[in-house]
Design an enzyme around this catalytic site. Sequence first.
Site, PDB file in Angstrom:
ATOM      1  CB  SER A  52     -14.560  -2.795 -11.583  1.00  0.00           C
ATOM      2  OG  SER A  52     -13.659  -3.896 -11.623  1.00  0.00           O
TER       3      SER A  52
ATOM      4  CE1 TYR B  91     -12.881  -1.434 -16.783  1.00  0.00           C
ATOM      5  CE2 TYR B  91     -12.027  -2.495 -14.811  1.00  0.00           C
ATOM      6  CZ  TYR B  91     -13.071  -2.248 -15.684  1.00  0.00           C
ATOM      7  OH  TYR B  91     -14.306  -2.794 -15.442  1.00  0.00           O
TER       8      TYR B  91
HETATM    9  C1  BGC Z   1     -13.413  -6.148 -15.851  1.00  0.00           C
HETATM   10  C2  BGC Z   1     -13.336  -7.563 -16.397  1.00  0.00           C
HETATM   11  C3  BGC Z   1     -12.690  -8.490 -15.394  1.00  0.00           C
HETATM   12  C4  BGC Z   1     -13.311  -8.339 -14.015  1.00  0.00           C
HETATM   13  C5  BGC Z   1     -12.597  -9.162 -12.954  1.00  0.00           C
HETATM   14  C6  BGC Z   1     -14.098  -6.192 -14.510  1.00  0.00           C
HETATM   15  O1  BGC Z   1     -14.246  -4.911 -14.008  1.00  0.00           O
HETATM   16  O2  BGC Z   1     -14.105  -5.324 -16.767  1.00  0.00           O
HETATM   17  O3  BGC Z   1     -12.601  -7.564 -17.619  1.00  0.00           O
HETATM   18  O4  BGC Z   1     -12.841  -9.826 -15.822  1.00  0.00           O
HETATM   19  O5  BGC Z   1     -13.318  -6.980 -13.638  1.00  0.00           O
HETATM   20  O6  BGC Z   1     -11.202  -9.041 -13.036  1.00  0.00           O
END
Ligand code: BGC
Length: 270
Positions: free
Chosen positions: A155, A168
Amino acid sequence: MSYSTYLLKGQKALVTGASSGIGESIARSMAASGAQVAVNYHSEIQEAEKVVDDIKAASGKAFAIQANVANEDDVKSMFSQVLKEFGTIDILVSNAGIQKDSAFVDMTLDHWNAVIGVNLTGQFLCAREAAKEFLRRGVQPDVSCAAGKIICMSSVHEVIPWAGHVNYAASKGGINMMMRSIAQELAPHKIRVNAIAPGAIKTPINKSAWDTPEAEAKLLQLIPAKRVGDVEDIAKAAVWLACDESDYVNGTTLFVDGGMTLYPGFRENG
Ligand code: BGC
């Protein structure tokens, strides 16, 4: 969107978390590129079956397979079923991921463990099982010049800190060093390990961030490309990283984020 069926011809892929969102699109795109695909799901059996049915209707080969990637026994049994069904595996897309958001001081240990369990430990368990099979089998030159490919779903939050999402962001930061360390260890065996770092992509995980005009306008302030990404943006990158066109790419993270990591807030500031 059309794919060339030769890109992944004869290859066998496992995509985790493939019953919806980015994983679903990757499973469909890899099948359209000639791969046989194991469609992993955790609880959405009907959605996974639909992906499989659609792939079969287009003359592809696929099957659905249940597993909680955070559970070692589940992962081992999933891999033995994939090997039984396909004979071997060439591509692992470790995509399954969850969010359990809260203010930092309110974050429970359960929510911390759940997110680290699926997003980081789950990728470790799947990568380890895939690597064992890649090493056992080695290169099959008529299939691919690599002995195997692992794609980790990261991400933009592997580099962008994210208040309210500490579990996360920590899981994605962990993926970066896990991915690069595995790549360093396995590169001599012709195994390629890379990651994709999506920005904001329209999927169920972040629906509230784009499904009203107000939310979307706010989100677009973070995206220089001025559009929220589609799942196909990520699927195209995954097919490329899995195929031999990217044979010299190893241990890298491909940001597919419309420029989110360019920190647009600094354009006229700082
Ligand atoms: C997340 C999303 C988020 C995006 C940008 C992703 O890794 O799961 O919820 O919108 O990152 O912030």
